[in-house]
Design a protein around this motif. Structure first.
Motif, PDB file in Angstrom:
ATOM      1  N   ASN A  49       0.876  -1.180   0.000  1.00 39.34           N
ATOM      2  CA  ASN A  49       0.000   0.000   0.000  1.00 39.34           C
ATOM      3  C   ASN A  49       0.914   1.230   0.000  1.00 39.34           C
ATOM      4  N   PHE A  50       1.239   1.751  -1.210  1.00 40.66           N
ATOM      5  CA  PHE A  50       2.354   2.702  -1.306  1.00 40.66           C
ATOM      6  C   PHE A  50       1.986   4.174  -1.206  1.00 40.66           C
ATOM      7  N   THR A  51       0.712   4.528  -1.195  1.00 39.73           N
ATOM      8  CA  THR A  51       0.300   5.894  -0.899  1.00 39.73           C
ATOM      9  C   THR A  51      -1.190   5.890  -0.627  1.00 39.73           C
ATOM     10  N   ASN A  52      -1.772   7.077  -0.453  1.00 39.91           N
ATOM     11  CA  ASN A  52      -3.207   7.198  -0.203  1.00 39.91           C
ATOM     12  C   ASN A  52      -3.721   8.445  -0.910  1.00 39.91           C
ATOM     13  N   ILE A  53      -4.837   8.309  -1.619  1.00 41.44           N
ATOM     14  CA  ILE A  53      -5.363   9.443  -2.385  1.00 41.44           C
ATOM     15  C   ILE A  53      -5.948  10.519  -1.483  1.00 41.44           C
ATOM     16  N   GLY A  85       6.704   1.664 -14.553  1.00 46.05           N
ATOM     17  CA  GLY A  85       6.051   0.439 -15.001  1.00 46.05           C
ATOM     18  C   GLY A  85       5.045  -0.144 -14.031  1.00 46.05           C
ATOM     19  N   ILE A  86       4.684   0.609 -12.978  1.00 49.04           N
ATOM     20  CA  ILE A  86       3.743   0.114 -11.976  1.00 49.04           C
ATOM     21  C   ILE A  86       2.382   0.797 -12.140  1.00 49.04           C
ATOM     22  N   GLU A  87       1.417   0.051 -12.674  1.00 51.24           N
ATOM     23  CA  GLU A  87       0.037   0.537 -12.704  1.00 51.24           C
ATOM     24  C   GLU A  87      -0.559   0.339 -11.309  1.00 51.24           C
ATOM     25  N   SER A  88      -1.556   1.161 -10.959  1.00 53.74           N
ATOM     26  CA  SER A  88      -2.069   1.092  -9.596  1.00 53.74           C
ATOM     27  C   SER A  88      -3.574   1.307  -9.549  1.00 53.74           C
ATOM     28  N   PHE A  89      -4.135   1.032  -8.383  1.00 52.07           N
ATOM     29  CA  PHE A  89      -5.555   1.291  -8.136  1.00 52.07           C
ATOM     30  C   PHE A  89      -5.725   1.673  -6.672  1.00 52.07           C
ATOM     31  N   ALA A  90      -6.833   2.373  -6.375  1.00 53.97           N
ATOM     32  CA  ALA A  90      -7.138   2.772  -5.003  1.00 53.97           C
ATOM     33  C   ALA A  90      -8.368   2.018  -4.514  1.00 53.97           C
ATOM     34  N   TYR A  97      -2.541   0.610  -4.298  1.00 58.90           N
ATOM     35  CA  TYR A  97      -1.749  -0.612  -4.447  1.00 58.90           C
ATOM     36  C   TYR A  97      -1.327  -0.771  -5.912  1.00 58.90           C
ATOM     37  N   PRO A  98      -0.238  -1.491  -6.168  1.00 56.92           N
ATOM     38  CA  PRO A  98       0.054  -1.866  -7.554  1.00 56.92           C
ATOM     39  C   PRO A  98      -1.057  -2.775  -8.068  1.00 56.92           C
ATOM     40  N   VAL A 354      -0.459   7.719  10.201  1.00 57.41           N
ATOM     41  CA  VAL A 354      -1.323   6.584  10.520  1.00 57.41           C
ATOM     42  C   VAL A 354      -1.184   5.536   9.421  1.00 57.41           C
ATOM     43  N   CYS A 355      -1.813   4.393   9.626  1.00 62.58           N
ATOM     44  CA  CYS A 355      -1.780   3.329   8.616  1.00 62.58           C
ATOM     45  C   CYS A 355      -2.569   3.756   7.380  1.00 62.58           C
ATOM     46  N   GLY A 356      -2.206   3.184   6.244  1.00 60.72           N
ATOM     47  CA  GLY A 356      -2.961   3.464   5.030  1.00 60.72           C
ATOM     48  C   GLY A 356      -2.121   3.988   3.890  1.00 60.72           C
ATOM     49  N   GLY A 357      -0.805   3.833   3.969  1.00 59.19           N
ATOM     50  CA  GLY A 357       0.075   4.296   2.901  1.00 59.19           C
ATOM     51  C   GLY A 357       0.784   5.592   3.211  1.00 59.19           C
ATOM     52  N   TYR A 358       0.486   6.193   4.361  1.00 59.18           N
ATOM     53  CA  TYR A 358       1.040   7.517   4.681  1.00 59.18           C
ATOM     54  C   TYR A 358       2.524   7.465   5.027  1.00 59.18           C
ATOM     55  N   ASN A 359       2.965   6.381   5.658  1.00 56.85           N
ATOM     56  CA  ASN A 359       4.386   6.298   6.012  1.00 56.85           C
ATOM     57  C   ASN A 359       5.256   6.041   4.786  1.00 56.85           C
ATOM     58  N   LEU A 360       4.791   5.207   3.859  1.00 50.48           N
ATOM     59  CA  LEU A 360       5.533   5.046   2.611  1.00 50.48           C
ATOM     60  C   LEU A 360       5.507   6.341   1.800  1.00 50.48           C
TER      61      LEU A 360
END
Length: 378
Positions: A49-53, A85-90, A97-98, A354-360
């Motif tokens: 989970n590499f980010t958050n919208i 090269g990484i497509e993603s979805f929320a 996520y990829p 917090v959890c949910g992609g924010y630390n990455l």
């Protein structure tokens, strides 16, 4: 002994982002004791989970991150990985996520185009004369004009012991809690709930461990409560049903299912062991009693306990997702410390979300913004 323009200590998310964004005219090396990007493999339960919208500084422990969010936000992160090269979805909660849902693909994307040296080894000391000298556990010494600390903060004080920098106190963050007098019959249960502690509130699934509570909802609460031991936490079970509605259900059952064993009064409402625990906490005797004998006072007590279940948290579990500490942003100028040429990013700074992609996301944006600063100044 080779001398570099920049050495990045730490080949995790922030270090790899920094390395990938440095202009190729510089000589750069990344030093790490494990494979580059290895820690990424366990993020998001292997899905990364590499980010958050829904990115906002409100999800971090300091508003100072807003300055850097403006430079590199979640849209920039998604674009960066798309170009790699990484497509993603929320998902419904904004977690990105990829498309493959594979953390390994993110690791590969970050490492396959690196145009720098990789030095495998554990750094034990950093000193500075005319240049920085990085000493490895093997005895090897690497020299560099500038150094980026992207190695987290577990051993950072030992590595930088020569510099007397103002490190923040280390504390486990995003972790579960051990509970005083925990009832082991709850072990393994998972329940949707609202948790409250010290005027903070989080909603999600709580997981009951052998001697305490865990899960994302607990992790997020742990990032907000003060390090006070012990402290009380209130768990509201059945968050979608009001306390009065639970009372109505029990009154209805008493009338229509009066021959049920009283111990089954919460049958189909709560899982068996949790139902037994609630009745025990209410001090309701169930032996040789039927539901028809349940009093109005006992009904109110059960409904109240379901919505206001209190536990006393005594200490944090050691297996935290983030260890706070490192250098505060207030002691850095665009990621550079008071030691000229010594920079910090990622978990080496005292920033966590917090959890949910924010630390990455913090790892990506701090690595990117630091690389931008280095490109400008070298």
């Amino acid at each position: 002994m080779k001398t570099y323009d920049i050495v990045i200590i730490g080949g995790g998310a922030s270090g790899l982002m920094c390395a990938n964004n440095l202009a190729h005219i510089f000589s750069v090396a990344v030093i790490d004791g494990v494979a580059l990007g290895k820690k990424l493999l366990v993020t998001g339960n292997g899905r990364c989970n590499f980010t958050n919208i829904n990115l906002d500084s409100a999800f971090y422990n300091t508003k100072q991150v807003q300055k850097y969010i403006k430079e590199f936000d979640e849209k920039d992160t998604i674009k960066f990985f798309k170009e790699m090269g990484i497509e993603s979805f929320a998902d419904d909660e904004g977690r990105v996520y990829p498309l493959s849902e594979s953390a390994k693909d993110v690791q590969k994307a970050l490492t396959q185009k690196l145009s720098c040296d990789y030095i495998s080894g554990k750094v034990i000391r950093l000193t500075k004369k005319d240049l920085f000298e990085i000493t490895l556990e093997s005895g090897e010494v690497v020299k560099s004009k500038k150094v980026v600390m992207a190695c987290g903060n577990r051993n950072i004080e030992e590595i930088l012991s020569d510099f007397k920098l103002p490190f923040e106190k280390k504390e486990p963050v995003l972790c579960g809690f051990k509970v005083k007098g925990f009832d082991k019959s709850l072990f393994g249960l998972r329940e949707d709930a609202i948790l409250r502690a010290e005027n903070f509130e989080e909603k999600g699934q709580v997981q009951f461990r052998k001697d305490g509570i865990s899960g994302i909802v607990v992790f997020n609460l742990s990032a907000k409560v003060k390090d006070a031991k012990p402290f009380d936490i209130e768990i509201e079970l059945l968050p979608e049903i009001s306390e009065s509605k639970i009372e109505d259900i029990l009154v209805y059952r008493r009338k229509n299912c009066g021959d049920f064993a009283l111990s089954d009064c919460l049958l189909g409402i709560l899982k068996g062991e949790l139902a037994k625990y609630i009745l025990k906490e209410c001090k309701i005797l169930t032996e040789k009693r039927t539901l028809s004998r349940l009093s109005d006072i006992e009904i109110k007590s059960i409904a109240y306990k379901i919505k206001h279940l209190k536990m006393t948290c005594t200490e944090k579990y050691d297996d935290c997702q983030v260890l706070s500490g490192g250098i505060s942003l207030k002691n850095l100028s665009d990621f550079q410390s008071e030691i000229k040429g010594l920079y910090f990013c990622g978990e080496s700074t005292n920033v966590f979300g917090v959890c949910g992609g924010y630390n990455l996301q913090w790892a990506w944006l701090s690595g990117y913004c630091l690389a931008k600063e280095l490109n400008k100044n070298l």
